[in-house]
Design an enzyme around this catalytic site. Structure first.
Site, PDB file in Angstrom:
ATOM      1  CD  GLU A 100     -57.495 -12.451 -16.605  1.00 32.69           C
ATOM      2  OE1 GLU A 100     -56.298 -12.804 -16.569  1.00 32.69           O
ATOM      3  OE2 GLU A 100     -57.990 -11.610 -15.834  1.00 32.69           O
ATOM      4  CB  ALA A 145     -61.428  -7.107 -15.362  1.00 31.17           C
ATOM      5  CD  GLU A 146     -56.933 -10.420 -12.876  1.00 30.56           C
ATOM      6  OE1 GLU A 146     -57.103  -9.169 -12.778  1.00 30.56           O
ATOM      7  OE2 GLU A 146     -56.133 -10.919 -13.684  1.00 30.56           O
ATOM      8  CG  ASP A 187     -49.189 -17.553  -7.706  1.00 29.04           C
ATOM      9  OD1 ASP A 187     -48.591 -16.538  -8.098  1.00 29.04           O
ATOM     10  OD2 ASP A 187     -48.771 -18.719  -7.918  1.00 29.04           O
ATOM     11  N   GLY A 188     -50.453 -14.522  -8.095  1.00 25.88           N
ATOM     12  CA  GLY A 188     -50.231 -13.106  -7.807  1.00 25.88           C
ATOM     13  C   GLY A 188     -51.228 -12.182  -8.480  1.00 25.88           C
ATOM     14  CE1 TYR A 245     -52.869 -11.645  -2.693  1.00 25.83           C
ATOM     15  CE2 TYR A 245     -51.245 -11.350  -4.424  1.00 25.83           C
ATOM     16  CZ  TYR A 245     -51.672 -12.006  -3.291  1.00 25.83           C
ATOM     17  OH  TYR A 245     -50.924 -13.007  -2.757  1.00 25.83           O
ATOM     18  CG  HIS A 252     -46.135 -15.177 -13.203  1.00 29.19           C
ATOM     19  ND1 HIS A 252     -45.908 -13.837 -13.126  1.00 29.19           N
ATOM     20  CD2 HIS A 252     -46.878 -15.372 -14.331  1.00 29.19           C
ATOM     21  CE1 HIS A 252     -46.478 -13.240 -14.170  1.00 29.19           C
ATOM     22  NE2 HIS A 252     -47.073 -14.146 -14.900  1.00 29.19           N
TER      23      HIS A 252
END
Lengths: 369, 324
Positions: B29, B59-60, B84-85, B88, B129
């Site tokens: 992104e 969209a991870e 990091d956050g 998931y 974050h």
């Protein structure tokens, strides 16, 4: 059956040569007699295999069986629509497609017996990828692969004999998964040469499709900017013609396509399921009367195909069932050290250490690992 | 030798990897036109074009899932997860798909996918974050997990991660993006999964990774002023963990303190403490101690200084170790 589904064969097995079918009928005329016979042969033989595999599970030979009973037409039509150079990502019920692409049904038996988590190398088996058990995850793998096809310039050259396309299977339950939605988003963004093939068999284990969607599922495609069509999934010819066209449009660079095949899971979700707890007899009777194989047999008989052919197909089914039973009973447990094989591609110290430990531990009993 | 920030070193490492192999592509992104929110990919889209530096949809799971498909096609995707956050939503594709694909394929296909994650605290950012999610991935067979602590290691480790044939979760300590350090562009000096002693000492071994390595070196400096000689080990790799330098060190010092930003429960630090206990038991003069984030959510930024291990908490643990 919804009236907006494309249908070329009536439930009685008569080709519907109507004005509205005019676009699809030339694709059917182009099929040789042998190809039509193969459609039937694959469906009927795999159904016999399917029943045998279910029996093997009941007899304790398999951990699980996943029947494709009732969905053979959607699978044979779409499976034969794919060209040799195409790549296919199944969900886990596409036994007919696997056979078309050259996967020995024993590989599926071994997967569900617990011999292996995969079973075949897609590159050596008609570009037919491994079954994926997490619902919908494969849709993104297919889209990524199709992005690669586009990046490689292997689509949209204008030569349908060479241009590649990707076909991905999923079910009505999977349409609620985020991954399927994300796959459609990515496919639209990168205009992938890809067909999303939805087998709507009306049930996600015990949950009816109305719980997944209050709109006909093929209409969702438009929301992603993807052209979507609905076919009678128990009509092998409609499934073939529509998927063939969608794949050829996708390979030509016109963007991804979405096909919803309305079909019905006549059996249980898997051998762990009991459909008598959630669906009524009338529904099953309706769909049994719309059996895709009976319909195709009626179509072939109407063209003059006689008893000899159907007897030979039945014999082939019996032979395969007997062969699968014999080979299943002969299977031995994999060696213990298979646990450690191919966890990584490159050498890995922890895996090597634990493997060595297991070998020493087994050897300490004086037996073989 | 040249001097640069870790962000620049990563940028140069990615550039070198892309020049070396045309199958390497970047996806994530805001990584293209913007150059990433931390500018790690700055200038790469203009050099390599939009087909190799993809500004993906937001969209991870889609990023990692499509990277798996690209790997099946023969590409070497490098995915950036923005923070990091935010990893998931991709957890299933990383742990159930990417990590297990080589196994599922019986080795017929490799999955050389690198997932870059800027991680950790010290930047005063909002929720999601500043987290340290390494334990989830170190716990998952099929993944490799590494975390450079210096610009030099960042430059080389990103190239080694991309050149390898396995999936790698590549954790970038974002609080270390901007300090400059020396980078030897001619040689890496260590294998991707090697841990390394970065300060010699005789009384206690301090073990950590990522941003904690700089904090450990500061703590060792302060300890030295008080007459305590602390050795510092930079883990570099969290899966697999290279125990040889750690055990060699602990057998000399007899004491170990493991330090991490992540919560303590079921963490990489816990794993190291257990292994040191198993393998160096008779060399130990005190229990292996852990200094970690607390077992709470990462707190609001105004409290991150309380949550994150600092030199004072590290030296308090050193004192406890030396009291035995």
């Amino acid at each position: 059956m919804a009236t907006d589904a494309i249908r070329l064969l009536s439930p009685e097995g008569v080709l519907i040569e109507s004005e509205e079918n005019a676009a699809w009928l030339p694709l059917i005329s182009a099929l040789s007699e042998q190809q039509l016979l193969d459609f039937h042969r694959q469906m009927a033989v795999i159904r016999r295999f399917d029943i045998e595999a279910g029996n093997l599970q009941r007899q304790g030979q398999l951990a699980l069986w996943i029947p494709s009973l009732g969905q053979e037409a959607a699978q044979v039509g779409s499976g034969y629509a794919a060209r040799a150079q195409d790549t296919i990502f199944p969900a886990y019920r596409e036994h007919v497609v696997g056979r078309i692409r050259g996967v020995d049904p024993m590989r599926i038996i071994e997967l569900l017996r617990g011999q292996d988590h995969g079973g075949w190398d897609p590159k050596q088996h008609g570009n037919f990828h491994l079954y994926t058990l997490v619902i919908g995850s494969q849709s993104l793998h297919a889209t990524g692969y199709a992005m690669g096809v586009a990046f490689d310039g292997a689509a949209a050259t204008g030569d349908p004999e060479r241009d590649e396309a990707v076909l991905v299977y999923f079910g009505d339950g999977a349409t609620s998964q985020g991954d399927v939605s994300e796959a459609l988003v990515f496919a639209a963004s990168y205009q992938t040469p890809q067909v999303f093939f939805l087998q709507n068999n009306h049930w996600a284990i015990s949950v009816p499709v109305a719980t997944q969607s209050r709109t006909p599922l093929y209409r969702r495609a438009a929301g992603y900017g993807v052209a979507g069509l609905r076919v009678d999934g128990n009509d092998a010819l409609a499934a073939y013609a529509v998927t063939r066209t969608a794949l050829d449009e996708a390979r030509a660079g016109l963007g991804p396509r979405f096909v919803e095949a309305l079909t019905y899971r006549m059996g249980a979700h898997t051998t762990s399921d009991d459909p008598t707890k959630y669906r009524d007899d009338a529904e099953l009777e309706y769909w049994t009367a719309h059996d895709p194989i009976a319909r195709f047999e009626a179509f072939l008989r109407g063209r003059g195909v006689g008893d000899d052919f159907f007897a030979s197909v039945a014999e082939e089914g019996e032979d395969l069932a007997a062969d699968v039973r014999r080979r299943t009973l002969a299977l031995e447990s994999p060696p213990a050290t298979k646990i450690f094989d191919h966890v990584y591609t490159d050498p890995h110290p922890d895996v090597a250490e634990q493997r060595a430990w297991l070998l020493a531990y087994e050897a300490s009993f004086g037996g073989q690992a | 030798m040249t001097t640069m920030t870790m962000a620049k070193a990563l940028n140069e490492g990615l550039r070198a990897a892309m020049r070396a192999d045309e199958k390497v592509l970047l996806m994530g992104e805001d990584i293209g036109t913007l150059g990433g929110v931390f500018r790690v990919t700055e200038g790469l889209k203009s050099e390599f074009g939009p087909r190799r530096v993809l500004d993906t949809p937001l969209a991870e799971s889609g990023i990692v899932g499509s990277a798996i498909g690209l790997a099946m096609r023969g590409y070497r995707p490098v995915c950036e997860i923005q923070f990091d956050g935010f990893v998931y939503p991709a957890f299933d594709q990383i742990t159930s798909q990417l990590a297990k694909q080589t196994y599922r394929h019986g080795g017929a296909q490799s999955f050389p996918v690198v997932i870059r994650i800027p991680y950790g605290g010290h930047i005063g950012a909002v929720e999601h974050h500043q987290e340290s999610p390494e334990a989830y991935f170190a716990h998952t067979a099929g993944l490799r997990v590494v975390a450079p602590a210096t610009p030099h290691d960042a430059y080389w480790m990103i190239q080694e991660a991309i050149a390898g044939n396995d999936p790698v979760v590549f954790l970038e300590p974002k609080s270390r993006y901007w300090p400059k350090g020396e980078v030897d562009l001619s040689a890496s000096g260590a294998a991707l999964h090697a841990s390394r002693v970065v300060r010699r000492g005789t009384d206690v071994t301090l073990i950590g990774h990522g941003a904690m390595v700089a904090t450990l070196l500061d703590a060792a400096e302060l300890a030295a002023a008080e007459g305590v000689s602390a050795e510092v080990v930079d883990l570099r790799s969290l899966s697999p963990i290279d125990y040889a330098p750690i055990l060699e060190s602990v057998r000399r010092t007899g004491r170990a303190v493991v330090v991490q930003e992540a919560p303590q429960q079921v963490s990489v630090g816990s794993e190291i403490a257990a292994t040191v206990g198993e393998r160096a038991f008779y060399s130990l003069q005190s229990p292996v101690l852990r200094v970690s984030g607390y077992d709470t959510p990462f707190p609001p930024a105004k409290l991150e200084g309380v949550y994150l291990p600092d030199v004072d908490r590290i030296l308090e643990a050193v004192d406890r170790a030396l009291a035995h």
